[in-house]
Enzyme design. Structure first.
Site, short mmCIF file in Angstrom:
data_model
loop_
_atom_site.label_atom_id
_atom_site.label_comp_id
_atom_site.label_asym_id
_atom_site.label_seq_id
_atom_site.Cartn_x
_atom_site.Cartn_y
_atom_site.Cartn_z
N CYS A 140 103.04 7.29 1.13
CA CYS A 140 104.30 8.05 1.02
C CYS A 140 104.39 9.02 2.19
O CYS A 140 104.66 8.60 3.30
CB CYS A 140 104.41 8.73 -0.33
SG CYS A 140 102.90 9.52 -0.91
N SER A 141 104.16 10.29 1.97
CA SER A 141 104.32 11.24 3.07
C SER A 141 103.42 12.46 2.91
O SER A 141 103.80 13.56 3.31
CB SER A 141 105.78 11.68 3.14
OG SER A 141 106.18 12.19 1.88
N CYS A 142 102.24 12.30 2.31
CA CYS A 142 101.32 13.43 2.13
C CYS A 142 100.99 14.05 3.49
O CYS A 142 100.82 13.33 4.48
CB CYS A 142 100.03 12.97 1.45
SG CYS A 142 100.33 12.30 -0.20
N CYS A 172 100.27 9.07 6.18
CA CYS A 172 100.12 8.76 4.76
C CYS A 172 100.79 7.40 4.59
O CYS A 172 102.02 7.30 4.65
CB CYS A 172 100.79 9.79 3.86
SG CYS A 172 100.65 9.31 2.12
FE FE Z 1 101.70 10.54 0.55
#
Ligand code: FE
Length: 195
Positions: free
Chosen positions: A106-108, A103
């Site tokens: 961000c950090s999906c 991602c």
């Molecule tokens: Fe994300």
């Protein structure tokens, strides 16, 4: 934005949303807690491993999984959970192609299928570099792919999460489905390792 910062931000947003929903009488706090607990306690890479092993032994399931990941994992009792529906897209590694997920924003991450994401997944270095130089990044993970293997990097979003379907290793014809599942690691489901 670091993962920790991002997590804290999300926690605050979730808390604020809960308060709003409760104030408006839309959701009882206890019911919401129950739903979140159920979701988080069910989040494990063992789920992604189980999906993978089923796909390896059942060609029809594999076809459904690649066509509509969300519906196929629901057959195994696995939904993305959460308030916002997420689409699951499963990408299959073959002899010629390799997939890896990231991602960049961000950090999906498909938490239900892979468990909590590792810190490196949320790192600035991984997020920026895997897109620019995937082959070099994978080699740092110890995954050396043939030079003619095509690498595709899948960038997650709030609505769409990806899971890699790793290649079934040779010589595993006699293994049972649970034995196959035990071979599958979290990093293989991200694409930074092979099985
Ligand atoms: Fe994300």
């Amino acid at each position: 934005m670091t993962g920790t910062h991002s997590d804290a931000l999300i926690s605050r947003r979730v808390r604020r949303l809960e308060t709003l929903l409760e104030e408006r009488g839309l959701v009882a706090g206890a019911a919401l807690d129950e739903a979140l607990d159920a979701f988080l306690s069910g989040a494990s890479p063992a789920n992604g491993a189980r999906v993978t092993a089923r796909a390896w032994v059942d060609a029809d399931f594999r076809a459904r999984l690649l066509a509509d990941g969300t519906a196929a994992v629901a057959e195994l009792g696995l939904s993305s959970g959460g308030v916002q529906p997420q689409r699951l897209h499963v990408v299959e590694n073959t002899e010629r192609t390799h997939n890896v997920i990231v991602c960049t924003l961000c950090s999906c991450y498909p938490i239900r299928l892979l468990g909590p994401s590792p810190s490196w997944y949320k790192s600035e270095a991984y997020r920026s570099r895997v897109v620019r130089e995937p082959r070099a990044v994978l080699e740092e993970f110890g995954l050396r792919l043939p030079s003619d293997t095509e690498i595709t990097v899948w960038d997650s979003t709030a609505e769409t999460r990806y899971m890699v379907l790793p290649r079934r290793p040779a010589g595993t014809e006699s293994l049972t489905e649970p034995e196959l599942a035990a071979l599958v690691t979290r990093n293989a489901l991200i694409g930074t390792a092979a099985v």
